[in-house]
Design a protein around this motif. Structure first.
Motif, PDB file in Angstrom:
ATOM      1  N   LEU A   2      -3.409   5.522  -4.923  1.00 27.86           N
ATOM      2  CA  LEU A   2      -3.375   4.755  -6.165  1.00 27.86           C
ATOM      3  C   LEU A   2      -3.533   3.267  -5.890  1.00 27.86           C
ATOM      4  O   LEU A   2      -4.239   2.559  -6.605  1.00 27.86           O
ATOM      5  N   ASN A   3      -2.863   2.807  -4.848  1.00 30.24           N
ATOM      6  CA  ASN A   3      -2.870   1.370  -4.602  1.00 30.24           C
ATOM      7  C   ASN A   3      -4.148   0.883  -3.952  1.00 30.24           C
ATOM      8  O   ASN A   3      -4.388  -0.321  -3.881  1.00 30.24           O
ATOM      9  N   LEU A  31       0.830  -1.200   0.000  1.00 32.44           N
ATOM     10  CA  LEU A  31       0.000   0.000   0.000  1.00 32.44           C
ATOM     11  C   LEU A  31       0.869   1.257   0.000  1.00 32.44           C
ATOM     12  O   LEU A  31       0.636   2.198  -0.736  1.00 32.44           O
ATOM     13  N   GLY A  32       1.891   1.227   0.847  1.00 37.70           N
ATOM     14  CA  GLY A  32       2.751   2.399   0.957  1.00 37.70           C
ATOM     15  C   GLY A  32       3.572   2.630  -0.291  1.00 37.70           C
ATOM     16  O   GLY A  32       3.639   3.728  -0.814  1.00 37.70           O
ATOM     17  N   ASN A  35       0.708   7.257  -3.263  1.00 37.27           N
ATOM     18  CA  ASN A  35       0.811   5.818  -3.478  1.00 37.27           C
ATOM     19  C   ASN A  35      -0.338   5.070  -2.830  1.00 37.27           C
ATOM     20  O   ASN A  35      -0.912   4.161  -3.419  1.00 37.27           O
ATOM     21  N   ILE A  36      -0.645   5.470  -1.596  1.00 38.01           N
ATOM     22  CA  ILE A  36      -1.729   4.778  -0.903  1.00 38.01           C
ATOM     23  C   ILE A  36      -3.020   4.931  -1.686  1.00 38.01           C
ATOM     24  O   ILE A  36      -3.766   3.973  -1.891  1.00 38.01           O
ATOM     25  N   GLU A  65       6.357   5.463  -9.815  1.00 43.72           N
ATOM     26  CA  GLU A  65       7.219   5.105  -8.702  1.00 43.72           C
ATOM     27  C   GLU A  65       8.681   5.463  -9.014  1.00 43.72           C
ATOM     28  O   GLU A  65       9.400   6.009  -8.187  1.00 43.72           O
ATOM     29  N   ARG A 113       4.364  11.532  -1.227  1.00 40.23           N
ATOM     30  CA  ARG A 113       4.536  10.319  -2.007  1.00 40.23           C
ATOM     31  C   ARG A 113       3.708   9.180  -1.429  1.00 40.23           C
ATOM     32  O   ARG A 113       3.053   8.446  -2.149  1.00 40.23           O
ATOM     33  N   ARG A 114       3.737   9.088  -0.119  1.00 46.22           N
ATOM     34  CA  ARG A 114       2.961   8.013   0.517  1.00 46.22           C
ATOM     35  C   ARG A 114       1.471   8.213   0.271  1.00 46.22           C
ATOM     36  O   ARG A 114       0.765   7.261  -0.057  1.00 46.22           O
TER      37      ARG A 114
END
Lengths: 258, 124, 362
Positions: free
Chosen positions: C225-226, A127-128, C222-223, C302, C218-219
């Protein structure tokens, strides 16, 4: 005639000859059918073997690509996710079910992969960071596993066909090399026995008729002689003379009748 | 055939014995399954240099003999090498035992027990 | 002015790190590395920088073993630094290890939840996240005990307190736990560099605030998107965003409402850098087919983040009188390890066409 094959324990009668003949016919039909089955299976078998060979090569490539996508994951995550993955595995998402394919009466299983909906053990992994790579890696591996499942079907089919072909070939060989020769042997045996009986019968009949001829000839001669005697000195011991050959004739007769 | 048709309907999982990377990848594909209950059984085994051969052997036996819900056993070729006699001796159609390459050990068709049979059959 | 007394406490450490920085692989080294045919060649090329650490590897080692040794070197260098550091610099260096500690704790929680023998897990823990009382945590047999020992024994207690209860450890996905901790850690670190008397108003504050803000953003990105396509709800997702950074608060709010890649792109469009990244990968994608740039077009989102991070880290060395260089050096070193792993992976698996996909800033 090969002694090893032997013959079946039957009485050499016309009835068993008939039986044997129909048995031989059946064996020949069965042999040709099995031969054809074995050929069909072997054809399939060779095809599968070829496909296994190809699939194994393909697997090598696919697995390499998959392993590489895992390398991408470890690059993106920057660490080891193996343990976490192992621990979060609970329910299989990727499953297989077996279908059947009929090849000349042999059921070959065919694994079919399917995805169990609603099961997602690794949804939040990465996730991170690295989640996208993990997602891609999952897809790559899922495709790789599909190839593996395909290969597994082929391989199972290979093993089953191998076994079945062996059995069929054993039967074909048994019919060809044991049952047919043995039945033929038996038929020959019965025929020869029957011929033998025929010859005996014929010989005996000939003997009997010979004897009968001789007897009639002797009887004729005696009658002739008696008549001559009677003519030469009539009314002298005529009632005694015919009795002796009659006794002999009777003995012979019983023999003939047996 | 009819009897075995019933038994392999139950077989719906894949099992894997292999090095960490192979297992991780295959688990990511979603083949991992842990049975419920107190004697939870996993359908995968991670083998590293410290893993005892007997443990691999046991897992292999369990996947191939004891468990009736496994359709395909995937095993890394270099791991299969360690229990080669068991793999070669296993000739049942179910479950299918498949030797797969691993990252560090590229695939060698010469060692595959099934391919060996193929070659023997055709007298190569 | 702030530099006047810095060298009294932090001068030695900074000097050492600058020395370490010079041993980082540069472009020339990398172009030699990608020419290699075998892992042994790679090993040979790395010999000047890594020397003794690679000596004990067997011929043609696995890539993971190689990366392990490189990490060992990083760890031993870092341990030397932390042993030399005093006062606020030491505290700063400790903060650097907390991130790894979070990973280790997450590992132990996973192990305990599944009733594994956690002692085996100690080997898997990242050495930088090692603290003396870590083995104590392995004694815990259930999650409640573990939770209590974490609170007592670890420096991470403040990150647990208030946001996670022991039931949470049991029920929440470990990734949520990890990211919650990481969020708390980043906020704490950010707070530390901004408020500590030795750092506020110094280059350290300036640099670290920027780096940490970037990290936080960034976190968050990313979180977001993921989390598309997973069971993570928007509310829970929002709780994982660090509450600072260039995106905070408006961008974060928009992120928390985003439902697809376009939404994320919109949310970050206020910040120039991120907008550029999204344009670079987003537009070439033709709008959200895959989440980030596919392998075909080289760089993924990324990768761009990593690239940015490396450039920021490189710039840190233009500043003086700050322990932030240690942070930058560690990031650079980690990237270097990743680069080398990538290159050796490409070589080992014979996938040379993408071997250039690493990030080199020197």
């Amino acid at each position: 005639m090969s002694g090893a094959v032997g013959r079946e324990p039957v009485f050499p009668t016309r009835q068993s000859l008939g039986l044997m003949k129909s048995k031989l016919k059946g064996a020949e039909t069965g042999h040709s059918l099995l031969k054809r089955k074995s050929e069909a299976l072997t054809k399939r078998f060779r095809e599968i073997t070829r496909r296994i060979d190809e699939a194994k090569q393909k697997m090598g490539r696919v697995m390499q690509i998959a392993a590489f996508s895992l390398a991408e994951v470890s690059y993106a995550v920057g660490g080891d996710i193996g343990y976490q993955i192992q621990e979060s595995a609970k329910q299989a998402r990727f499953r297989v079910r077996a279908k059947h394919e009929n090849v000349s009466g042999v059921l070959l299983p065919q694994f079919e992969s399917y995805t169990q909906e609603g099961v997602n053990d690794f949804g939040l992994t990465g996730l991170g960071k690295g989640g996208q790579q993990i997602q891609r890696c999952r897809e790559t591996y899922a495709r790789a596993v599909e190839t593996l499942v395909e290969l597994a079907s082929l391989q199972t089919a290979f093993l089953i066909l191998d076994e079945v072909i062996k059995v069929v070939n054993r039967r074909v060989n048994a019919i060809e090399h044991v049952i047919i020769p043995r039945t033929e042997n038996t038929i020959k045996y019965i025929n020869s026995e029957l011929d033998e009986l025929d010859r005996e019968e014929f010989y005996r009949l000939k003997k009997v008729s010979n004897k009968k001829q001789r007897d009639t000839a002797a009887a004729d001669a005696e009658i002739l002689a008696a008549r001559q005697q009677a003519e030469e000195k009539p009314r002298n011991g005529t009632p005694e003379e015919p009795e002796a050959p009659d006794v002999l004739g009777e003995q012979e007769d019983t023999d003939v009748i047996f | 055939m009819a009897a075995s048709a019933a038994t392999h309907k139950e077989r719906q999982f894949l099992a894997v014995i292999g090095d960490e990377d192979s297992v991780t990848g295959l688990l990511l594909a979603g083949i991992g399954h842990v049975t419920d209950g107190p004697d939870a059984q996993r359908n995968f085994l991670v083998v590293d240099s410290k893993t005892e051969t007997s443990e691999i052997e046991r897992a292999f036996q369990s996947f191939t003999q004891d468990r009736k819900d496994i359709a395909v056993v995937l095993i890394n070729q270099h791991v299969a090498e360690r229990i080669r006699h068991s793999v070669d001796a296993f000739a049942e159609p179910f479950p299918a035992v498949l030797e797969i390459p691993s990252k560090d050990h590229p695939y060698d068709p010469e060692k595959d027990s099934v391919l060996k049979r193929v070659r023997r059959l055709f007298g190569e | 002015m702030e530099g006047l007394f810095f060298n009294v406490n932090g001068g030695y450490v900074e000097g050492i790190v600058r020395g370490y920085r010079n041993s980082l692989l540069n472009g020339q080294n990398y172009s030699n590395l990608i020419q290699c045919e075998t892992i042994d060649d790679v090993k040979l090329q790395l010999a000047p920088a890594y020397g003794d650490f690679l000596a004990s590897l067997p011929p043609n080692p696995s890539t993971s073993a190689l990366a392990g040794r490189m990490t060992d070197k990083l760890v031993s260098e870092f341990r030397y630094l932390i042993a030399q550091a005093t006062g606020s610099t030491a505290k700063f260096l400790e903060y650097l290890t907390y991130g790894y500690m979070i990973d280790n704790i997450a590992l132990l929680i996973t192990g305990t939840l599944h009733e594994r023998d956690t002692r085996e897990l100690l080997e898997r823990c990242h050495p930088l996240g090692w603290f003396e009382t870590l083995p104590v945590l392995c004694v815990a047999t259930n999650i409640e005990e573990l939770y209590n020992s974490v609170l007592i024994e670890t420096p991470l207690a403040p990150y647990f307190k208030g946001s996670l209860s022991h039931q949470d450890l049991d029920e929440l996905n470990i990734e949520i736990v990890r990211n919650t901790l990481y969020k708390n850690y980043l906020e704490d670190f950010h707070n530390f560099v901004n408020t500590h008397p030795n750092f506020s108003g110094t280059p350290t504050q300036e640099i670290m605030a920027e780096i940490l803000q970037f990290e936080a953003d960034r976190r968050s990105i990313n979180i977001t998107l993921n989390s598309f396509g997973t069971e993570l709800s928007k509310l829970e997702r929002r709780k994982l965003y660090p509450e600072f950074g260039k995106l905070y608060p408006e961008g974060s709010l928009m992120l928390s409402r985003a439902e697809d890649v376009e939404g994320v792109a919109l949310a970050v469009s206020a910040v120039g850098d991120y907008k550029t990244f999204f344009d670079a990968v987003g537009l070439s994608q033709g709008g959200g087919g895959g989440l980030s740039g596919g392998p075909a077009d080289g760089k993924s989102l990324e990768d761009l983040f990593y690239q940015k991070e490396m450039e920021m880290s490189k710039l840190v060395f233009t500043q003086q009188f700050t322990p932030a260089v240690v942070y930058a050096w560690m990031r650079l070193k980690e990237q270097e390890i990743r680069n080398v792993s990538w290159i050796s992976e490409c070589i080992a698996q014979n996938q040379k066409e993408r071997i250039g996909n690493f990030i080199s800033v020197f």
